[in-house]
Scaffold this motif. Structure first.
Motif, mmCIF file in Angstrom:
data_model
loop_
_atom_site.group_PDB
_atom_site.id
_atom_site.type_symbol
_atom_site.label_atom_id
_atom_site.label_comp_id
_atom_site.label_asym_id
_atom_site.label_seq_id
_atom_site.Cartn_x
_atom_site.Cartn_y
_atom_site.Cartn_z
ATOM 1 N N SER A 190 0.823 -1.197 0.000
ATOM 2 C CA SER A 190 0.000 0.000 0.000
ATOM 3 C C SER A 190 0.869 1.263 0.000
ATOM 4 N N VAL A 191 1.918 1.262 0.801
ATOM 5 C CA VAL A 191 2.834 2.401 0.864
ATOM 6 C C VAL A 191 3.491 2.614 -0.504
ATOM 7 N N ILE A 192 3.907 1.521 -1.142
ATOM 8 C CA ILE A 192 4.558 1.627 -2.454
ATOM 9 C C ILE A 192 3.605 2.243 -3.469
ATOM 10 N N ASP A 193 2.328 1.804 -3.417
ATOM 11 C CA ASP A 193 1.299 2.366 -4.300
ATOM 12 C C ASP A 193 1.190 3.876 -4.129
ATOM 13 N N VAL A 194 1.022 4.275 -2.873
ATOM 14 C CA VAL A 194 0.808 5.695 -2.592
ATOM 15 C C VAL A 194 2.040 6.520 -2.969
ATOM 16 N N MET A 195 3.227 5.959 -2.705
ATOM 17 C CA MET A 195 4.462 6.684 -3.024
ATOM 18 C C MET A 195 4.538 7.002 -4.514
ATOM 19 N N ALA A 196 3.904 6.148 -5.331
ATOM 20 C CA ALA A 196 3.984 6.332 -6.781
ATOM 21 C C ALA A 196 2.863 7.235 -7.281
ATOM 22 N N SER A 197 1.962 7.675 -6.371
ATOM 23 C CA SER A 197 0.789 8.423 -6.826
ATOM 24 C C SER A 197 1.154 9.857 -7.204
ATOM 25 N N ASP A 198 0.245 10.475 -7.945
ATOM 26 C CA ASP A 198 0.480 11.832 -8.446
ATOM 27 C C ASP A 198 0.642 12.847 -7.323
ATOM 28 N N TYR A 199 -0.221 12.734 -6.286
ATOM 29 C CA TYR A 199 -0.149 13.760 -5.248
ATOM 30 C C TYR A 199 1.155 13.682 -4.461
ATOM 31 N N VAL A 200 1.736 12.500 -4.332
ATOM 32 C CA VAL A 200 3.030 12.419 -3.662
ATOM 33 C C VAL A 200 4.117 13.036 -4.559
ATOM 34 N N GLN A 201 4.019 12.718 -5.853
ATOM 35 C CA GLN A 201 4.956 13.337 -6.800
ATOM 36 C C GLN A 201 4.869 14.856 -6.698
ATOM 37 N N MET A 202 3.612 15.320 -6.647
ATOM 38 C CA MET A 202 3.355 16.760 -6.580
ATOM 39 C C MET A 202 4.015 17.356 -5.349
ATOM 40 N N ALA A 203 3.808 16.699 -4.232
ATOM 41 C CA ALA A 203 4.378 17.190 -2.973
ATOM 42 C C ALA A 203 5.901 17.250 -3.073
ATOM 43 N N ARG A 204 6.431 16.180 -3.669
ATOM 44 C CA ARG A 204 7.895 16.148 -3.831
ATOM 45 C C ARG A 204 8.361 17.347 -4.648
ATOM 46 N N LEU A 205 7.610 17.599 -5.768
ATOM 47 C CA LEU A 205 8.005 18.684 -6.673
ATOM 48 C C LEU A 205 7.900 20.038 -5.978
ATOM 49 N N LYS A 206 6.879 20.112 -5.068
ATOM 50 C CA LYS A 206 6.719 21.356 -4.312
ATOM 51 C C LYS A 206 7.838 21.537 -3.296
ATOM 52 N N GLY A 207 8.579 20.476 -3.051
ATOM 53 C CA GLY A 207 9.693 20.572 -2.141
ATOM 54 C C GLY A 207 9.361 20.266 -0.696
ATOM 55 N N VAL A 208 8.238 19.539 -0.479
ATOM 56 C CA VAL A 208 7.915 19.129 0.900
ATOM 57 C C VAL A 208 8.973 18.108 1.342
ATOM 58 N N PRO A 209 9.475 18.249 2.555
ATOM 59 C CA PRO A 209 10.491 17.292 3.010
ATOM 60 C C PRO A 209 9.954 15.844 3.005
ATOM 61 N N GLU A 210 10.787 14.880 2.693
ATOM 62 C CA GLU A 210 10.396 13.474 2.551
ATOM 63 C C GLU A 210 9.692 12.954 3.809
ATOM 64 N N ARG A 211 10.246 13.270 4.961
ATOM 65 C CA ARG A 211 9.657 12.845 6.221
ATOM 66 C C ARG A 211 8.193 13.269 6.338
ATOM 67 N N GLN A 212 7.987 14.558 5.979
ATOM 68 C CA GLN A 212 6.640 15.107 6.100
ATOM 69 C C GLN A 212 5.701 14.460 5.085
ATOM 70 N N ILE A 213 6.243 14.183 3.896
ATOM 71 C CA ILE A 213 5.427 13.510 2.878
ATOM 72 C C ILE A 213 4.924 12.183 3.413
ATOM 73 N N ILE A 214 5.852 11.457 4.001
ATOM 74 C CA ILE A 214 5.467 10.133 4.514
ATOM 75 C C ILE A 214 4.426 10.262 5.622
ATOM 76 N N ARG A 215 4.687 11.197 6.539
ATOM 77 C CA ARG A 215 3.795 11.314 7.677
ATOM 78 C C ARG A 215 2.423 11.861 7.291
ATOM 79 N N ARG A 216 2.422 12.901 6.484
ATOM 80 C CA ARG A 216 1.168 13.590 6.187
ATOM 81 C C ARG A 216 0.393 12.966 5.039
ATOM 82 N N HIS A 217 1.097 12.436 4.071
ATOM 83 C CA HIS A 217 0.402 11.989 2.866
ATOM 84 C C HIS A 217 0.407 10.482 2.670
#
Lengths: 496, 316
Positions: B203-230
């Protein structure tokens, strides 16, 4: 308070190590926690009762009655009045003195309508019990029985204290107050029941200080518990479990014969089994030794010629019953089945080995031209819907003395006359044996009865079963006798 | 929203009612009845008639079902002939013991499994993930009775750290009980952890590949926060169902594990009741098991409703 798992585990282990003089015996929880301390209750807590109470007579090494609470006994020539001289100076756990009155009380309550004890049927032979004096008791029977001491040798006929039981013949008496080697400290049938040595036991000071009866319902769990040192002793090992202990120096394995049997029963009033030749032909087609090996494993059985009297019984007759295919075929031809015979056999997993035994018989009978069609039925409802209802069916019995099992399973009027066998000769023989006061003559009579069953009866009982037990090698004093006769007071345990 | 929750409850109640009917019918369909199974060879003549009368077996099955069901609703399961006790009394302590075992296993396993699943998912295909997934695979494929036997051999027979089987003594407190539950809890949680962890990882692998996670990454959200919040909240939704199913599996696992360890819980009671053909007791324990099963699934549904706003809309 800080308490780690390991700490409490360590404490638990330390406490078991400290109690080296405690004998720990598994309790199979046969009644699921409703175990009763009354020896004649249908839910008797056998492992506890065996150690708390004593009988008038116990089984001697030769299988014959030997003194326990009664020192000697004699009868009138008609074997209807039995006088027992009691052991003087015996006390109950609560200090009361054991007297003739207790014997009268303990014997008469077995007949109670309200208790409905499993011993009722057999003990109803007693008409009354007279207290002659404090140490002498006279039992008057309704009919002749030359082996009456055998009946009171039953493991359930224990002597209770009349006073403790309130002299009430119709109530269960679960006080646990007996004259046996151990007295009850704490009853906890679902957990650990604790007994302590009775210092005034008339048979001398028991070996171990304490006895713990530990509830473990599952046999595999009992095996693990013995391996891990949580118990000292295990009953009734299966053939697969024996190797776990056999070559291990920490354990001793003991194999002893018992009177347990599994059989296939033919109804002697239903065709084709109403012809004695057919019944005999089926019996003759079996190779009992091969069957025993296949079903129960090497050394776990003693071959038998289709009567119920077990090899340890004083009245067991020596009969030969080699496999005889030609003889079987000849008998079948005589009975009109020269071209072969087809019968249905109803079996179920009522007890371990029943189905396998039927399968082996099916194969062996083929050689004599007998086709046995197996009908597998569920164990649910077997005893009400199949047993004694179908013409050919499986059965299983626990150990009983010769006279008792011959009466219960073969006399024409018995409720459990499985093969519906009506033989005047047999019934008369049973009565004659009961009336015969001379042991050798009586043995001859009981032997005749066994031969009659082999010749004409409706049973197929190819083997009696042995039982295998294992115990820690620091235990000593376990006689090679069947489970009911083990004397735990003689067991001693060396410290680890 | 309240109607949605109410509907879920209604459906759960209906399921239990339906299951109880099937179980009752199944026991009815067995050859023999309470009396013949209790009396065995003595089931003849007046003794059998008396028993049938006392147990009310001469009444029609529907009437008896109604009696039993309304009793069970009020929390009275009837009487066990075999145990000479009301069934409530028989079940009470057993239920507590099983709850201790299942509860410990659940509370140990779920957080650990979720955590390990996230770690494995985030570190996908790295050595840590590979070894965790490998171990999980092993734990899933080995049946629990094999794990149990192996643990008993090592920790009870060879090392003698823990008892091989549970020996109950009167006056045992919570801490006396603990050494007994260590091995069973280990066995149960091993399977729980394995299942939940693998689902969480996927499930985590699925979500990590999703558009909104990509988006967050591109926005420059720190990885830790991406994992915790999204990642974690979104990955939890599919995992919840697996958690529910696995916890429900625990009920079956408990039966096997309790038997191997001689643990005095509902599982051993069930086996004993079946062995004794104590039909009323079998029915009662089965009903309790199915109620727990339904309740766990209901909880998972409600939790999903809480986490996922999308489910609250629409007539799903």
């Amino acid at each position: 308070m800080k308490n780690s798992l390991f700490l409490s585990a360590a404490i638990a282990l330390a406490s078991t190590a400290a109690s080296a003089q405690t004998l720990r015996i598994p309790h199979e929880l046969g009644y699921g926690g409703s175990e009763s301390l009354d020896p004649i209750s249908p839910q008797r807590f056998y492992e506890a009762i065996q150690n708390m109470y004593s009988r008038l007579v116990r089984q001697g090494d030769d299988g014959r009655p030997s003194p326990d609470l009664a020192l000697n006994w004699e009868t009138t020539p008609d074997a209807k009045e039995w006088t027992f001289a009691l052991r003087p100076g015996v006390t109950f756990h609560n200090g009361n003195t054991f007297t003739a009155e207790d014997v009268a009380f303990s014997l008469m309550r077995t007949q109670s309508e309200t208790i409905q004890s499993p011993t009722k049927g057999v003990m109803e032979i007693i008409d009354r019990v007279e207290v002659v004096d404090d140490m002498t008791v006279k039992v008057v029977l309704k009919q002749t029985h030359a082996d009456f001491p055998l009946l009171v040798m039953d493991y359930r006929i224990k002597m209770l204290d009349a006073e403790t039981c309130g002299h009430n013949l119709d109530a269960l008496c679960e006080s646990g107050n007996g004259t046996g080697p151990y007295k009850m400290v704490e009853l906890d049938a679902l957990g650990t029941t604790t007994l302590a040595r009775f210092d005034d036991y008339y048979g001398g000071l028991p070996g171990a200080e304490n006895l713990e009866l530990i509830a473990i319902a599952d046999q595999d769990a009992r095996v693990a518990a013995l391996q891990a040192g949580q118990i000292d002793f295990i009953y009734a090992l299966s053939a697969e479990q024996v190797p776990l202990f056999a070559n291990n120096p920490n354990f001793t394995v003991q194999t002893v014969p018992t009177g347990r049997w599994i059989g296939m029963i033919m109804n002697t009033t239903v065709a084709p089994f109403d012809d004695a030749r057919v019944r005999k032909a089926i019996r003759m087609s079996a190779d009992r030794d091969v069957l025993g090996k296949l079903v129960f494993g090497e050394d776990n059985y003693i071959t038998n010629c289709d009567h119920p009297v077990w090899p340890g019984d004083q009245y067991r007759a020596d009969i030969a019953c080699e496999r005889d295919i030609e003889g079987a075929k000849a008998l079948l031809a005589e009975a009109g089945f020269a071209d072969g015979l087809t019968v249905e056999l109803f079996v179920s997993d009522i007890t371990e080995g029943a189905v396998r035994m039927a399968e082996v018989l099916q194969n062996q009978a083929k050689d004599a031209g007998i086709t046995i069609e197996m009908v597998r039925v569920p164990a649910d409802g077997f005893w009400s819907d199949v047993w004694m209802k179908e013409p050919f069916f499986a059965t299983g019995w626990s150990q009983r003395p010769a006279d008792q099992v011959l009466n219960e399973a073969y006399s024409s009027t018995s409720a459990w006359n499985e093969s519906a066998w009506q033989s005047e000769e047999f019934d008369a023989g049973l009565e004659a044996a009961r009336a015969e006061l001379d042991f050798d003559k009586r043995k001859e009579l009981y032997g005749d009865l066994q031969r009659q069953i082999w010749e004409d009866g409706g049973s197929f009982i190819p083997v009696h079963l042995k039982t295998v037990r294992a115990f820690s090698s620091n235990l000593s004093g376990i006689d090679p006798v069947e489970d009911f006769s083990i004397r735990y007071e003689n067991l001693t345990k060396e410290a680890d | 929203m309240p109607t949605l929750i109410l509907r879920r409850f209604g459906f759960a109640a209906f399921t239990i009612a339906f299951v109880s009917m099937i179980m009752f019918a199944a026991v009815e369909a067995l050859p023999g009845n309470v009396c013949t199974s209790f009396l065995q060879r003595l089931a003849q003549g007046p003794r059998l008639e008396r028993c049938i009368e006392q147990q009310g077996l001469d009444r029609p099955a529907i009437e008896r079902y109604a009696d039993w069901a309304s009793g069970a609703l009020k929390g009275d399961f009837g009487y066990s002939l075999k145990k000479r006790k009301p069934i409530n009394e028989v079940i009470g302590e057993r239920l507590a013991n099983t709850a201790l075992l299942g509860g410990l296993a659940t509370f140990l396993a779920i957080p650990l499994a979720v955590f390990l699943g996230i770690v494995a998912g985030v570190r996908r295909d790295r050595p840590l993930d590979l070894s965790l997934s490998g171990i999980a695979m092993l734990a899933m494929t080995i049946p629990e009775f094999v794990t149990a036997t192996a643990l008993i051999y090592v920790f009870a027979i060879v090392l003698q750290w823990f008892p091989a089987v549970t020996v109950m003594r009167s006056g045992m407190g919570f801490f006396d009980m603990l050494p007994n539950v260590v091995l069973p809890v280990l066995v149960l949680s091993a399977v729980l952890i394995a299942h939940i962890m693998r689902m969480m990882r996927a499930s985590v692998i699925d979500v990590m590949a999703s558009d909104y996670v990509q988006m967050a990454r591109l926005k420059g959200v720190p990885e830790r926060q991406i994992i915790r919040r999204h990642v974690v909240p979104n990955a939890m939704i599919p995992a919840l169902n697996v958690i529910a199913l696995t916890v429900a599996w625990l009920l079956a696992g408990v039966v096997v594990v309790e038997k191997v360890f001689n643990y005095p819980g509902l599982g051993t009671l069930m086996i004993q009741a079946i062995y004794d053909r104590d039909l009323p007791l079998v029915l009662s324990v089965a009903l309790i098991f199915s109620a727990i099963y339904v309740a766990v699934n209901l909880l998972a549904d409600l939790a999903a409703l809480m986490i996922d706003p999308r489910l609250r809309r629409g007539g799903h």
